[in-house]
Design a protein around this motif. Structure first.
Motif, PDB file in Angstrom:
ATOM      1  N   ALA A  41       0.852  -1.193   0.000  1.00 16.91           N
ATOM      2  CA  ALA A  41       0.000   0.000   0.000  1.00 16.91           C
ATOM      3  C   ALA A  41       0.882   1.235   0.000  1.00 16.91           C
ATOM      4  O   ALA A  41       1.805   1.342   0.819  1.00 16.91           O
ATOM      5  CB  ALA A  41      -0.925  -0.002   1.204  1.00 16.91           C
TER       6      ALA A  41
ATOM      7  N   LEU B 138      -8.664  -1.226   2.390  1.00 15.65           N
ATOM      8  CA  LEU B 138      -7.467  -2.061   2.476  1.00 15.65           C
ATOM      9  C   LEU B 138      -7.776  -3.407   3.125  1.00 15.65           C
ATOM     10  O   LEU B 138      -7.248  -4.447   2.709  1.00 15.65           O
ATOM     11  CB  LEU B 138      -6.364  -1.329   3.241  1.00 15.65           C
ATOM     12  CG  LEU B 138      -5.645  -0.210   2.480  1.00 15.65           C
ATOM     13  CD1 LEU B 138      -4.681   0.538   3.398  1.00 15.65           C
ATOM     14  CD2 LEU B 138      -4.881  -0.766   1.267  1.00 15.65           C
TER      15      LEU B 138
ATOM     16  N   CYS C 145       3.849  -1.151   3.668  1.00 14.76           N
ATOM     17  CA  CYS C 145       3.237   0.172   3.529  1.00 14.76           C
ATOM     18  C   CYS C 145       4.314   1.215   3.262  1.00 14.76           C
ATOM     19  O   CYS C 145       5.364   1.210   3.910  1.00 14.76           O
ATOM     20  CB  CYS C 145       2.486   0.552   4.806  1.00 14.76           C
ATOM     21  SG  CYS C 145       1.107  -0.544   5.220  1.00 14.76           S
TER      22      CYS C 145
END
Length: 390
Positions: free
Chosen positions: A191, A246, A258
């Motif tokens: 992400a 998410l 991340c």
């Protein structure tokens, strides 16, 4: 020569300034053929970073042609050669440089006594980026003096255009390092917060490094479109819950990796912590807005990795360190060790694996630079990356 010069908060002007000269035997002078405005420059434009002085020349994404070399360069560069200049100035000889930790070079920051007081130990000198990092003139100019030029350069093939290689100076290796720091595995969801230039490079890097899926979070339609074109699933945080989406994409487990490509000026939509940050920043009780960092700590899968290429300048508040510790998260940060990655990245560009020029949305001359700072900061006219031709 003409250059973009800092005169105070939101006051960048195109001025006539003295031409640079050789000051040390390891210096070189380049005629700038291309440079760019970076998101990190906006931290200086809005004066969130300390250490700027009236008259400082801006810019740290630069390339050009060698026009003069000092005698100490010893054949490493020759007049007429075409080079990209990393934003990190490196000596190539200290312990950190020998270990490949170029952004913390021990010798290139000529104001190391200031950096040591601020950070505990000095970091490398940087072009056009405050007197904490040496107060060196930047490259948004017609000419640039390059200290430690025998080491602080990247030679590029004549077969590649300026647009293909300019971003080896910063945003491409920054996005690449951000992804490499994640230790990406084929089963990973990565992400990425922020679809600006660094976020765009991180998207493509994570995909090249084999992530199962890459998710990019932003709210600017043009930036989200560009991230999707690079292979990312996108989340518009102004329209849906980042955490819920998410969790949906990861079966409720959260992303394993991340990346914070935003840094100190994070925006959020009507969240309590965002309003809190803005209030504290307004009265100088906090320097940075770490909304993204908090959200990453919360949503990341336990035992995951947080990679932070986004620049932070000072003090953060209300960081959920207990969650980070108890979830066993690994946090990796730092300015980019540019020269560690560039040989590989030049090869990948030459082989056609990626073409960084995709990110350029605006091409202008130096005289248009001050207005383009405003356009880029305010995300007007679909502006994602500004390339300047002096």
């Amino acid at each position: 020569m003409r250059a973009l010069v800092w005169h105070g908060t939101q006051d960048i002007r195109c001025d006539t300034v003295p031409d640079p000269e050789i000051e040390h035997e390891r210096d070189a002078i380049i005629k700038v053929t291309a440079c760019a405005i970076c998101g990190s420059d906006l931290h200086l434009y809005d004066h969130f970073m300390p250490g700027m002085k009236n008259g400082d020349i801006m810019g740290h994404e630069t390339m050009g042609e060698v026009v003069e070399v000092g005698k100490g360069v010893n054949g490493a560069l020759k007049k007429g050669e075409r080079i990209v200049i990393p934003f990190t100035i490196i000596c190539g000889e200290c312990d950190q440089c020998k270990r490949g930790f170029y952004s913390v070079c021990e010798r290139s920051n000529r104001n190391k006594h200031i950096a040591s007081k601020a950070f505990g130990h000095t970091t490398a000198g940087l072009f056009g980026y405050t007197h904490l990092t040496g107060g060196y003139a930047g490259g948004q100019a017609e000419y640039l003096r390059v200290p430690f030029a025998d080491k602080t350069h990247i030679k590029v093939p004549d077969s590649l255009t300026d647009e293909q290689v300019l971003f080896l100076s910063d945003i491409l290796p920054t996005g690449w390092q951000a992804a490499v720091q994640c230790d990406i595995e084929p089963t990973d969801t990565v992400a990425i917060w922020g679809a600006g230039p660094v976020g765009q490079m991180a998207v493509r890097s994570a995909i090249l490094l084999g992530a199962k899926q890459v998710v990019c979070i932003d709210r600017v339609p043009e930036r989200l479109d560009m991230a999707r074109a690079g292979g990312a699933i996108t989340i518009n945080f102004a329209e849906e819950s980042v955490i819920s989406r998410l969790n949906e994409l990861t079966g409720g487990k959260g992303p394993e990796k991340c990346i914070d490509s935003v840094g100190m000026e994070a925006h959020a939509t009507a969240t309590i912590d965002s309003m809190y940050d803005r209030a504290k920043q307004a009265v100088m009780l906090e320097t940075d807005r770490p909304h993204v960092l908090r959200e990453m700590i919360y949503v990341c899968r336990p035992a995951g990795i947080l990679s932070v290429p986004g620049v932070y300048g000072g003090l953060l508040d209300k960081i959920p360190f207990g969650a980070l510790m108890n979830k066993g998260l690994t946090l990796r940060t730092g300015q980019t060790h540019v020269n560690r990655w560039t040989d590989d990245l030049v090869r990948r560009i030459d082989e056609g694996q990626l073409d960084p020029s995709f990110v350029i949305t605006h091409r202008v001359g130096l005289e248009d630079g001050p207005e383009m700072y405003r356009t880029f900061r305010d995300k007007k006219d679909g502006c994602i990356k500004v390339m300047i031709r002096p």
